[in-house]
Design a protein around this motif. Sequence first.
Motif, PDB file in Angstrom:
ATOM      1  N   THR A   1      73.390   9.369  78.095  1.00  0.00           N
ATOM      2  CA  THR A   1      72.901   8.907  76.495  1.00  0.00           C
ATOM      3  C   THR A   1      72.493   7.829  76.145  1.00  0.00           C
ATOM      4  OG1 THR A   1      75.195   9.064  75.388  1.00  0.00           O
ATOM      5  CG2 THR A   1      74.241  11.041  75.671  1.00  0.00           C
ATOM      6  N   SER A   2      71.485   7.631  75.352  1.00  0.00           N
ATOM      7  CA  SER A   2      70.723   6.375  74.897  1.00  0.00           C
ATOM      8  C   SER A   2      70.506   5.573  76.117  1.00  0.00           C
ATOM      9  CB  SER A   2      71.815   5.781  74.058  1.00  0.00           C
ATOM     10  OG  SER A   2      72.156   6.710  72.730  1.00  0.00           O
ATOM     11  N   VAL A   3      69.762   5.956  77.032  1.00  0.00           N
ATOM     12  CA  VAL A   3      69.710   5.219  78.403  1.00  0.00           C
ATOM     13  C   VAL A   3      68.542   4.508  78.101  1.00  0.00           C
ATOM     14  CG1 VAL A   3      69.239   5.403  80.691  1.00  0.00           C
ATOM     15  CG2 VAL A   3      71.029   7.046  79.566  1.00  0.00           C
TER      16      VAL A   3
ATOM     17  N   HIS B   1      74.902   4.924  77.726  1.00  0.00           N
ATOM     18  CA  HIS B   1      76.603   5.415  77.795  1.00  0.00           C
ATOM     19  C   HIS B   1      76.445   6.785  78.966  1.00  0.00           C
ATOM     20  CE1 HIS B   1      80.221   6.466  76.138  1.00  0.00           C
ATOM     21  NE2 HIS B   1      79.976   7.790  76.148  1.00  0.00           N
ATOM     22  N   PHE B   2      77.245   6.319  79.750  1.00  0.00           N
ATOM     23  CA  PHE B   2      77.552   7.139  80.987  1.00  0.00           C
ATOM     24  C   PHE B   2      78.984   7.932  81.188  1.00  0.00           C
ATOM     25  CE2 PHE B   2      74.505   3.727  81.649  1.00  0.00           C
ATOM     26  CZ  PHE B   2      73.541   4.560  81.901  1.00  0.00           C
ATOM     27  N   VAL B   3      79.010   9.208  81.346  1.00  0.00           N
ATOM     28  CA  VAL B   3      80.414   9.867  81.605  1.00  0.00           C
ATOM     29  C   VAL B   3      80.231  10.727  82.704  1.00  0.00           C
ATOM     30  CG1 VAL B   3      82.095  11.429  80.313  1.00  0.00           C
ATOM     31  CG2 VAL B   3      80.711   9.762  79.036  1.00  0.00           C
ATOM     32  N   LEU B   4      81.348  10.673  83.447  1.00  0.00           N
ATOM     33  CA  LEU B   4      81.368  11.599  84.648  1.00  0.00           C
ATOM     34  C   LEU B   4      82.335  12.634  84.487  1.00  0.00           C
ATOM     35  CD1 LEU B   4      80.078  12.281  87.638  1.00  0.00           C
ATOM     36  CD2 LEU B   4      81.942  10.761  88.385  1.00  0.00           C
ATOM     37  N   TYR B   5      82.310  13.927  84.582  1.00  0.00           N
ATOM     38  CA  TYR B   5      83.248  14.995  84.470  1.00  0.00           C
ATOM     39  C   TYR B   5      83.532  15.465  85.958  1.00  0.00           C
ATOM     40  CZ  TYR B   5      82.633  14.751  79.489  1.00  0.00           C
ATOM     41  OH  TYR B   5      82.455  14.056  78.285  1.00  0.00           O
ATOM     42  N   GLY B   6      84.705  15.913  86.140  1.00  0.00           N
ATOM     43  CA  GLY B   6      84.889  16.937  87.275  1.00  0.00           C
ATOM     44  C   GLY B   6      84.961  18.134  86.805  1.00  0.00           C
TER      45      GLY B   6
END
Length: 163
Positions: free
Chosen positions: A23-25, A154-159
């Motif tokens: 987001t907001s990249v 903002h970067f988020v990684l989920y399993g």
Amino acid sequence: GASSADFDDVFTTTYKRYLLLGTSVNPSTTAYIAIRTANVGGSYDSGASDYSWVADGAGHGGQIIRDLDFADSYIAIGGNSASTQPTSSALYSNGFEIYIDDPMDSNGRIMMRWNHCANGAGEFGIIHGAGARLDTAQQDSIQVLATTGNISGHFVLYGVVDS
């Protein structure tokens, strides 16, 4: 404002799928947003023919976006035509969701599929795509970068758990 957002040694056999959100990249210069992966214990692969991808969508004013590359040094999640190239401005933020399928499987290529909301020079588009690392080795890391300059966001990684 870094050269890349790296998720090192994050993929395990615990999960079959992962979801990477951005987001907001924004790139610091006019550049494409790209993805690279790394083999277990290796560095991010950037060879000239290591990735294959396709992107399709609609842009501002009804423009059709269709782009592909079957031998690239990255996966361009928004394509790499000038109309999808994000510009460096806080006014033009970009967002994406990328699904990564079983990166620890060594029996086939690691596939990704995505939705990317691109916003460049005041024009916007939604781009869907799919791509693969052209290697059957297990992948344990993923990188988000701008093809030139730095990238912020903002970067988020989920399993994702199978039920």
